[in-house]
Design an enzyme around this catalytic site. Structure first.
Site, short mmCIF file in Angstrom:
data_model
loop_
_atom_site.label_atom_id
_atom_site.label_comp_id
_atom_site.label_asym_id
_atom_site.label_seq_id
_atom_site.Cartn_x
_atom_site.Cartn_y
_atom_site.Cartn_z
N HIS A 152 0.88 -1.20 -0.18
CA HIS A 152 0.18 -0.09 -0.31
C HIS A 152 1.02 1.18 0.01
O HIS A 152 2.51 1.39 0.57
CB HIS A 152 -0.62 0.05 1.38
CG HIS A 152 -2.16 1.08 1.43
ND1 HIS A 152 -1.79 2.60 1.62
CD2 HIS A 152 -3.34 0.72 1.38
CE1 HIS A 152 -3.09 2.86 1.79
NE2 HIS A 152 -3.58 2.92 1.51
N ASP A 201 2.60 -4.77 8.21
CA ASP A 201 1.43 -4.21 7.96
C ASP A 201 0.48 -5.22 8.10
O ASP A 201 0.40 -5.71 7.26
CB ASP A 201 1.47 -3.24 6.46
CG ASP A 201 0.39 -2.62 6.20
OD1 ASP A 201 -0.68 -2.97 6.84
OD2 ASP A 201 0.16 -1.86 5.08
N GLN A 227 -4.39 -5.63 6.44
CA GLN A 227 -6.00 -5.93 6.21
C GLN A 227 -5.24 -7.71 7.33
O GLN A 227 -6.83 -8.04 7.24
CB GLN A 227 -5.43 -6.72 4.63
CG GLN A 227 -5.38 -5.50 3.41
CD GLN A 227 -7.29 -4.46 3.86
OE1 GLN A 227 -8.05 -5.79 4.54
NE2 GLN A 227 -7.19 -3.40 3.96
#
Ligand code: PLP
Length: 407
Positions: free
Chosen positions: A123, A200, A203
């Site tokens: 992202h 990260d 999600q």
């Protein structure tokens, strides 16, 4: 707790509405999830009964608010298996959590000709902070390539590792493709050259069981709003020994021990990284979201979402002109696709007119789209309150749209 989909749906007021005269089918959960009533109530209760500033009050309301705020920190600690609550820092979101690490760990430990490794499927919020840092420091950003099906090429990652690698910052599950990356193996390899690892988890945290001690990651960044919690709230987990070595992020109240005009000494973790009045109401509301998830249980949630994903892949897979994007075997419940000869934006608009909310475009992963030779995709992403009949409505809509171009 038994899995009762109607009971689950009844807890989400926003789902029970029509758009353009059609029942809402909300399939944009990778962007943000809807909030159960318990979260809305917790926020309203705080403002109605407890509103006060925290950590420095000498009165009942301040004590109560502080206790609820710190209860959430403990709940987050348990949720991700951290060793101590002090390893949990509240931020504005995943984006701010990554920027915090870039600004503090990065500024202190990454120097000229050092290297930061990311992957092709990041992202933008896990690309740009590192580019900015590398530019400032004269360090280098290395990118792990991926296969056409959207999986990291592990051997290529190994080739990128060197004693110059200071940090590997990697998405745990891709927002555009759903791919779950082999993070445990990557963390072990990164540690073998002395590099730290940031995951990260924007999600992954809503779908997968996470145990940061088992994974042995040094940092984990995620956002409450993708976990049935409020917007404007993020989490940064960091190992105590790493956080303690890092300089503060922002200067201000709360992050100090003592201030004189000559010199300021800083507070202990986590407060060293939480300057100013935090987002108290949403932190308190987030505990209700975590309780909601824990009551259902992550394995139950994952199993149900896997079934939905499988059902959607099968239903849409038979439609003429349907092109899946991201076909890794290990995925969270994200179905990205295109319709032959059609722009994703047009598909999204047509689905919207049928009451189906999906996301279209590059999903903040422009380099990934470039790698795949795509302008963008249509993305349907499923949460625990979605149903097979909603997938049927999606499939019916896509089928009709595809028929226009692919007779
Ligand atoms: N990383 C991933 C994989 C995401 O999906 C997102 C949001 O879509 C982010 C980072 C950024 O999260 P936020 O906008 O909540 O900071």
């Amino acid at each position: 707790m038994s899995f009762d989909i109607e009971h689950i749906r009844s807890q989400f007021p926003v789902l029970h509405q029509e758009v353009y005269g059609k029942p809402l089918v909300y399939l944009d959960n990778a962007a943000t999830t809807q909030k159960p009533q318990v979260v809305l109530d917790a926020i309203a209760n705080y403002y109605t009964k407890d509103n006060s500033n925290i950590h420095r009050g000498a009165h009942a309301l301040a004590d109560r608010a502080t206790q609820y705020f710190e209860d959430t920190r403990k709940a987050v600690q348990q949720f991700i298996g951290a060793r101590e609550a002090e390893e949990i820092i509240f931020t504005k979101g995943t984006t701010e959590s990554v920027n915090l690490v870039a600004s503090t760990f990065g500024r202190k430990f990454i120097g000229k000709d050092d290297e930061v490794i990311i992957s092709t499927m990041e992202h933008h919020s896990n690309i740009v902070p590192w580019q900015m840092l590398c530019e400032e420091k004269g360090a280098h950003l290395k990118v792990i390539p991926i296969t056409d099906s959207g999986e990291i090429i592990y051997e290529e990652f190994e080739k990128l590792l060197s004693p110059r690698t200071k940090l590997v910052s990697l998405v745990h599950a891709s927002n555009s493709l759903g791919t779950i990356n082999p993070v445990k193996q990557i963390i072990q390899a990164a540690h073998s050259v002395g590099a730290k690892v940031l995951l990260d988890g924007a999600q992954s945290t809503s779908h997968l069981e996470i145990d940061v001690q088992e994974l042995d990651c040094d940092f984990l960044a995620f956002s409450a709003h993708k976990l049935y919690g409020p917007t404007g709230l993020g989490i940064l987990y960091g190992k105590r020994e790493v956080l303690e070595e890092m300089p503060p992020f922002q200067g201000g109240g709360e992050m100090i021990k003592e201030v004189t005009f000559e010199k300021t000494t800083y507070n202990e973790i986590p407060f060293k990284f939480e300057a100013g009045t935090p987002n108290i109401a949403d932190v308190i509301g987030f505990k209700a979201a975590l309780d909601f998830i824990q009551q259902l249980g992550k394995p139950t949630i994952k199993k149900y979402e896997d079934e939905l994903l499988h059902y959607a892949k099968t239903s849409l897979g038979s439609i003429k002109g349907f092109i899946p994007v991201g076909t890794a075997p290990e995925k969270v419940s994200v179905l990205s696709f295109n319709i032959d000869q059609m722009h994703p934006f047009d598909v999204g608009m047509m689905l919207d007119s049928k009451g189906v909310a999906v996301r279209t475009g590059h999903h903040c992963t422009q380099p990934l789209m470039k790698r795949l030779g795509l302008e963008g995709t249509v993305r349907a992403s499923f949460a625990v309150y979605n149903t097979k009949s909603e997938v049927d409505i999606l499939a019916e809509g896509v089928e009709k749209i595809a028929r226009i171009k692919n007779k």
